[in-house]
Every structure is written in structure tokens, then in C-alpha cells.
Design an enzyme around this catalytic site. Structure first.
Site, PDB file in Angstrom:
ATOM      1  NE  ARG B 289      -1.640   1.822   3.591  1.00  0.00           N
ATOM      2  CZ  ARG B 289      -1.455   1.574   4.876  1.00  0.00           C
ATOM      3  NH1 ARG B 289      -2.079   0.584   5.454  1.00  0.00           N
ATOM      4  NH2 ARG B 289      -0.617   2.302   5.594  1.00  0.00           N
ATOM      5  CG  HIS B 293      -5.674   2.889   6.989  1.00  0.00           C
ATOM      6  ND1 HIS B 293      -6.126   1.692   6.474  1.00  0.00           N
ATOM      7  CD2 HIS B 293      -6.660   3.347   7.814  1.00  0.00           C
ATOM      8  CE1 HIS B 293      -7.328   1.435   6.969  1.00  0.00           C
ATOM      9  NE2 HIS B 293      -7.679   2.421   7.776  1.00  0.00           N
ATOM     10  CE1 TYR B 302       2.037   2.520   8.085  1.00  0.00           C
ATOM     11  CE2 TYR B 302       1.050   4.225   9.473  1.00  0.00           C
ATOM     12  CZ  TYR B 302       1.034   3.469   8.318  1.00  0.00           C
ATOM     13  OH  TYR B 302       0.042   3.638   7.399  1.00  0.00           O
TER      14      TYR B 302
END
Lengths: 341, 400
Positions: B289, B293, B302
Site C-alpha cells: 500500500r 491507510h 511507521y
């Protein structure tokens, strides 16, 4: 208003248990409609731990009455997919507390699929859940979970208290285009009543309450396993000069405000009786509804007789938890006290 | 206890010598264990060691040029759809958009392998697969726009509602496929789930039911590396997510999720297998991805820029474009034409999404039950009265 059969068919009827009437309802529904499928843990070869599905696999085959893997979310989740494809699944959850793993499927999908899809994808499925105590079950076998289901828009919540209703309400639930949580009071499975499977008495439709015993001085509002307790209490109360009316709700969602309100406005006093916990339980909602609609007719506050607000106790202690006749009579006496003070 | 010196028979019936005390059960002259056997040989179920690839391998030569060109056009449209939808969140036209940029090959292939009669079970990140299946883009976006939960009729294109709870749509796919087979219909269900979703209980129960029932269903795990911020290493200790299949008794397949030809090939095999009565397959597509998100997420907290850059370089659109150009199947003119088509799609989407949806508040009560309960009738009447008061007497509220 009672549904006790009185016609010629009933005179020929023999005593039948609630479990037998439920089995007959499943069988008749499956025979009439090939889209009705029964699935759950142990429903096939064993016929269910309470034998409610007895003989269905033999008569209709494993594809119509299916023993599933032991997985409640999977049972209900696959039933959702089956309903999407035009079947009418009837799911058995073996015991009340065993249904909790399927709770997400129930609240997130079963209850909401019609709404999520703007009506395009209704969920005509029935979830049968044996519920309540009084049979000496060990932990997780005696919960009364109705408040959880009542709090979920999109579900019907139905619970029979008589043999006639067990048959009639289950047939109606299976025929419904909406999902129904069908709560079967375990301790009434073996209660008997004259009943003719060949000519079952007609019952009031889902969503209608029934006056099981007419009376004039107070109304006991109850359902499922507490109905026999209330009828017994009403008989006992005659000695004290009380003429108690007993209303059997039969359906918690939709709720029959009309029948309940009509009764309480006439009697002026009401006690809600159920064995699930009182705090956050169905009785709070019912008492509030009655108070809002009958305030000027009430001679006393609406009282609740419920189970204690404790996890369901071990079997040797359950008699202290379950509301019995004495606790109902105490509440009725308090109605008098409240009226005098 | 005295050691027996006589040979014992093992459950398979073969005579063998005592094991010299290492196996206590066989030392004793007591009961013999009843027969036991492995029910399914796990070897054929095991995934390949490396993700299956087509582009850049010898298999590429055998790939159908017409199919590759069609997938290329879909990939470009999909990428443009993702960038347009992301832009619409910045303009406040979408409440949220979980981008599938970088994962378009999975989305496009999932829609492409299904026959018209088959069913797709998408999760919230899969609007692209839903659009590629033929659903009107605006209808596919109503959930994320916030005006309706599902904007399309699931039966029209046989696409289940986008599912927001994780993995809960997987048992639905199994149940639908099972029901179709019971009815004698030749229908396959393909369900999409992410790497995070494989940790959910419903994933397990769906796999198990599918395998026990031999339901004609295909599970496609888009392993994009992260469940919001949690990396796969903290999500699962399985060798690969495809290995999970073996425990259920179904084949696990590992595929390069950025290689659209490979995803198409593996999914086609799985769909054919399901249709032919061979039961379910679990496919893990390894992808990434590359965006956050959703627009509400800060992915820099992260993960490293280097990691993202490496995956951006291994882009599914450019991968296919390079392969097609290398085979002389694609030139600048065709690339420009496909881009123009995608741009037109985006412009139409933009225009339609800029129109305010017309909503009827009374719809709130319309589809809770087949028939309104008396309780809902009362509440609907109350809202009606509020709306009428607001419409009929402006300023009335202030006057009170």
C-alpha cells in the site's frame, strides 16, 4: 384473547411439548418451502441437544438440515450468504451464551443488511436460541440475552411461552422477510399442552401481545419462561384480593405498546417480570414506555421483578436468582403500599 | 516395568522392533493405539517458495496480448480512479478514501477473472474492484462519501456491499457459494481480504467452512504489508499467509500482487478449480500500500521512505507497460489514448461527485424492517414534523 385452542380439533388434541411443536414447525416449514434450510452444531444426526431438529436430516437430507463445524460466527456468517442467494436459513445456536461469538455477524450484518443496501438485500433468516435458566445448567448455559438483541435495530426478537405459540411464532418467524432472533425458553421445552399438530390453533401474529389472564387490579407484564410464574402468582394473589391481569408480550421487538397500555390504563398498576438482569434489562425499557403513556392512570410506580444483576449463578444457587411466585407477590404487595403512602 | 523384548505391531499393521525405550507406549505390552492417518496429503497444498510471476519471465511470452492490453487499460483507469478519489477527499467530497494505489493489479484481476454470474465480496479498500466489475463509480463511492451505506444494487452486478468490519464478508462468500451449489447453479464467489483481516476469527471460520463444504469460493488476501500501522511481522508468524490454507485442507497460492498477469493467471486457475468442484483456494498476493491507510493516517510514523520508494519503483502499471512495450504491443500513441480515456473517466467522476446528493431524511426509517414498527412510525412522524416546521416557518426557532 387467549390462544388456547377450544375448537373441535383441540378436543381431539393430545398433550404435546413445546419442543415437539417447534420440531413440527421446522418440519412443516421445510416441507412447504424448499428454500428453508436448517443449520447448526449437532442439528443433523443427533437432532439437536434438545431434539428440536429431530428427524429433519433423515426426512430432508443433509443439504437441508446440516451439521456444521463448531463455529457460531461461521454458522451465522454462512447463513447470511445463503440468505443472499435466496435461501431461508434457520440457524440453531446450541445455548444462549454460545451465541456470543456470532454477535458481530448478527449486529453488523444480519440486522443491518436490509438497511445497508437500501432494501435490496433483505435477510430472511431465523436464529433459534435456547435461553434462560431453571434447568440446572452449568455456566454459559442459562443466560437471558434478550436485552442485547432488543438494542439492535433491524432484528425482531420473539419468545414463545406456550406450545401453540412455539409452533405459530416459529412458522411466522421463518416466513418473515426480516431476521428474527427466536428465543426458546429452555425450561418450557418440556411443558405440555393439548395440541394438535394436524390442525394447529391459529395464534396472534408476531408483534402482538396477548392477555393470558384477564384481571382488574394490576397488570403483570411478562414473556417466555416467566409466564407460568406470573400465572401461578395471579392465582395465589386471589386470596389477597388481587385480580391480576397477565400480559404475555410474545414479541419484544416489535413491542406491542397498544395491548400493554390498554391493560395498564384499566388496572392502574403494573409489574414487569423477567428473569434476565434488571439493570439495563428489558424491564427498564418496558417500565419507561408504560410510564410515559400511562402516567395519569397509574396508582403506583411501575415495578420490576427481575433476576439479580449478577452473572448467572451456578445451578445449586439459581433458585435464589430466578424470580419466583413469592417475589412477584411481594412486588404486587408493594403496589398496594405505594398506593397508600 | 519390565521391558518387552517381543516385536510390537504399529497401527499400520507393520511389524517393527521395539524402539529401545524411546517410545514408552510401544514398550508396554498394553493397548495398541487405534488406526490413525493423515486425511489430506499436505504437499500439494503448499504454496510455492517465491511468489508466482509472469511478467519478465518465460511465462510472459505465452500470455494473451489482447488480455494484457485490456488489463493495462484497466490498470491505468484504476490508478486514475485512485488519484481522483484521493483528491476528492481533500476537497471534502469524500468523507474518507482508503486508496488502493499500488494494489491495482489485484483489484483489476479480481474483477476480470469472474464470469457475469459469479459474485465478488469486497472489503472497504476494494472500490476499484467494484468499479472494474461494472458498478457505477459514484454508486461505488456512496459509502465513502457518506450519503448511503451501499449505493448499488448488489444483485445487478453480483457485488456484495463493501464490508467495513474485517473478514466478516468471507463467511458470506462461503454461504453464497454453498447455496448456489445446492441450487445447482454454476456460480463462484471471490472474496477479498487484507493481511490484517487474516488475524480475525471470521477468516478462520470462513476458511474452515469452505474447505469442509468444498464450497466454490476463492479467497484473495491482498497482503499490502500493513494493517493501518501494524506490519505483517506483528500480524502473523505464519511462513506466508498462503501457508494458512494448508491447515484447512485447501491449496495456498503465492503470487506477485503487482504483476497483473500473474494475479490473473493464479486467480483464473483458482476460479476454474472452484467451478469444477475442486473446492476453495487461498491466494496470497504480495503487494504494497504505497499511500497511507486513508487520508486520516500519517504513514511516515511507521515506515521508511526507502521502503515506500522501492515499492513505488516496482509499480504494477509501469511493470505491465514495460513488458508490453518490450514485446512491441504498446506504443506512445496507445499509452496516450489509454491515459486520455482514464482522464475523461476522472473528469466525469469529478463532475458527478461535485453535485450535492439529494437526500431524503425520511429514508432513515425506510429500510430498517420490511414493515415499519409502530415505534418507528412514531419516530418518523416526529422527524416529519421537525422537517415541516423547519421548512414552513423559517426563524420560528429563534422566535421561541
Amino acid at each position: 384473547m387467549t390462544t388456547l385452542a377450544t375448537g373441535p380439533a383441540a378436543r381431539a388434541a393430545k398433550p404435546a411439548t413445546m419442543a415437539q411443536a417447534l420440531q413440527r414447525a421446522l418440519r412443516d416449514a421445510m416441507a412447504e418451502d424448499p428454500s428453508v434450510h436448517v443449520l447448526g452444531e449437532d442439528v443433523g444426526t443427533l437432532g439437536g441437544v434438545f431434539r428440536v431438529t429431530d428427524g429433519l436430516a433423515a426426512e430432508f437430507g443433509d443439504d437441508r438440515c446440516t451439521d456444521t463445524p463448531l463455529a457460531e460466527a461461521g454458522i451465522l456468517g454462512t447463513a447470511v450468504g445463503m440468505a443472499m442467494y435466496g435461501l431461508r436459513p434457520v440457524v440453531e445456536m446450541q445455548f444462549d451464551a454460545f451465541a456470543y461469538p456470532s454477535f458481530e455477524q448478527l449486529v453488523s450484518h444480519v440486522a443491518k443488511m436490509r438497511n445497508r443496501t437500501g432494501g435490496a438485500m433483505p435477510m430472511p433468516l431465523t436464529v433459534r436460541i435456547p435461553y434462560g435458566g431453571g434447568i440446572g445448567g452449568v455456566e454459559h448455559h442459562s443466560d437471558s440475552s434478550e436485552a442485547y438483541y432488543m438494542a439492535t435495530p433491524g432484528l425482531h426478537v420473539v419468545t414463545p411461552a406456550t406450545v401453540e405459540d412455539a409452533y405459530g411464532l416459529l412458522r411466522a418467524s421463518i416466513a418473515s422477510d426480516d431476521p428474527v432472533v427466536f428465543l426458546e425458553p429452555k425450561r418450557l421445552y418440556w411443558s405440555k399442552s393439548p395440541w394438535s399438530p394436524e390442525a394447529p390453533a391459529a395464534v396472534e401474529p408476531v408483534g402482538r401481545a396477548v392477555v393470558r389472564r384477564p384481571g382488574s387490579s394490576a397488570t403483570l407484564i411478562t414473556y417466555g419462561p416467566s409466564l407460568p410464574v406470573c400465572l401461578e402468582a395471579a392465582e395465589a394473589a386471589r386470596a389477597e384480593g388481587w385480580d391480576l391481569e397477565v400480559v404475555d408480550l410474545r414479541s419484544l421487538v416489535p413491542f406491542d405498546d397498544e395491548t400493554v397500555v390498554r391493560s395498564v390504563r384499566r388496572t392502574g398498576r403494573a409489574v414487569v417480570v423477567h428473569e434476565s438482569t434488571g439493570f439495563g434489562g428489558p424491564g427498564g425499557e418496558i417500565a419507561a414506555r408504560v410510564t410515559e403513556r400511562c402516567f395519569h392512570h397509574l396508582e403506583a410506580p411501575v415495578l420490576r421483578v427481575a433476576g439479580f444483576d449478577i452473572p448467572y449463578p451456578p445451578p445449586m444457587q439459581e433458585r435464589h436468582h430466578l424470580p419466583g411466585v413469592d417475589r412477584v407477590l411481594d412486588a404486587v404487595a408493594r403496589l398496594q403500599w405505594e398506593a397508600e403512602n | 516395568m519390565k521391558k518387552s523384548s517381543t516385536p510390537v505391531r504399529d497401527p499400520a499393521g507393520k511389524t517393527r522392533a521395539p524402539s529401545g525405550g524411546a517410545d514408552r507406549a510401544s514398550d508396554a505390552a498394553g493397548p495398541v493405539a487405534p488406526a490413525w492417518r493423515v486425511r489430506t496429503d499436505p504437499t500439494p497444498l503448499l504454496p510455492d517458495e517465491r511468489p508466482f510471476r509472469v511478467l519478465g519471465t518465460r511465462a510472459e511470452a505465452a500470455a494473451d496480448p489482447a488480455l494484457l492490453l485490456r488489463l493495462y487499460a484497466e490498470l491505468v483507469r484504476g490508478r486514475r480512479f485512485n488519484t481522483q478519489a484521493t483528491a476528492l477527499t481533500r476537497q471534502g467530497r469524500l468523507a474518507v478514501y482508503p486508496s488502493s494505489t499500488g494494489q491495482e493489479a489485484c483489484e483489476v484481476a479480481a474483477a476480470a477473472v469472474l464470469a457475469e454470474r459469479d459474485w465478488l465480496f469486497p472489503s472497504y479498500r476494494d472500490s476499484l474492484a467494484v468499479v472494474a466489475r461494472g458498478v457505477d463509480p459514484v454508486e461505488a463511492l456512496t459509502l465513502l462519501r457518506g450519503d448511503r451505506h451501499t449505493g448499488y444494487d448488489p444483485y445487478r452486478h453480483r457485488v456484495a456491499p463493501l464490508s467495513t468490519p474485517l473478514a466478516t464478508q468471507l463467511p458470506h462468500a462461503v454461504g453464497l457459494a454453498h447455496a448456489a451449489r445446492l441450487k445447482g447453479d454454476d456460480v463462484v464467489a471471490l472474496a477479498l481480504v487484507g493481511d490484517g483481516g487474516t488475524s480475525e476469527g471470521d477468516f478462520h471460520e470462513a476458511m474452515n467452512f469452505a474447505a469442509v463444504w468444498q464450497a466454490p469460493v476463492v479467497f484473495l488476501v491482498q497482503n499490502n504489508g500493513f494493517a493501518i500501522s501494524v506490519p505483517l511481522s506483528k500480524q502473523s508468524a505464519a511462513p506466508t499467509l498462503a501457508h494458512k490454507a494448508v491447515g484447512y485442507g485447501m491449496p495456498g497460492r503465492l503470487v506477485d500482487g503487482n504483476d497483473v498477469a500473474a494475479v490473473h493467471t493464479v486467480l483464473t486457475e483458482a476460479v476454474d478449480r472452484a467451478r469444477g468442484g475442486g473446492g476453495p483456494t487461498l491466494v496470497e498476493a504480495v503487494t504494497y500500500r504505497v499511500e497511507a491507510h486513508t487520508n486520516a493516517d500519517d504513514a511516515t510514523r511507521y515506515r521508511d521512505d526507502d521502503e515506500v520508494a522501492a515499492w513505488r519503483a516496482y509499480d504494477p502499471v509501469r511493470l505491465l507497460e514495460g513488458a508490453l512495450r518490450g514485446r512491441g504491443l504498446l506504443d506512445d500513441d496507445e499509452v496516450a489514448r489509454v491515459a486520455r480515456d482514464a482522464e475523461e473517466m476522472a473528469a466525469r467522476l469529478r463532475e458527478r461527485m461535485n453535485a450535492e446528493p439529494v437526500l431524503d431524511p425520511m429514508d432513515l426509517f425506510g429500510q430498517v424492517y420490511a414493515e415499519r414498527t409502530s415505534q418507528l412510525e412514531e419516530q418518523a412522524a416526529r422527524l416529519r414534523a421537525e422537517l415541516d416546521a423547519a421548512a414552513g416557518a423559517p426563524g420560528q426557532e429563534e422566535a421561541r
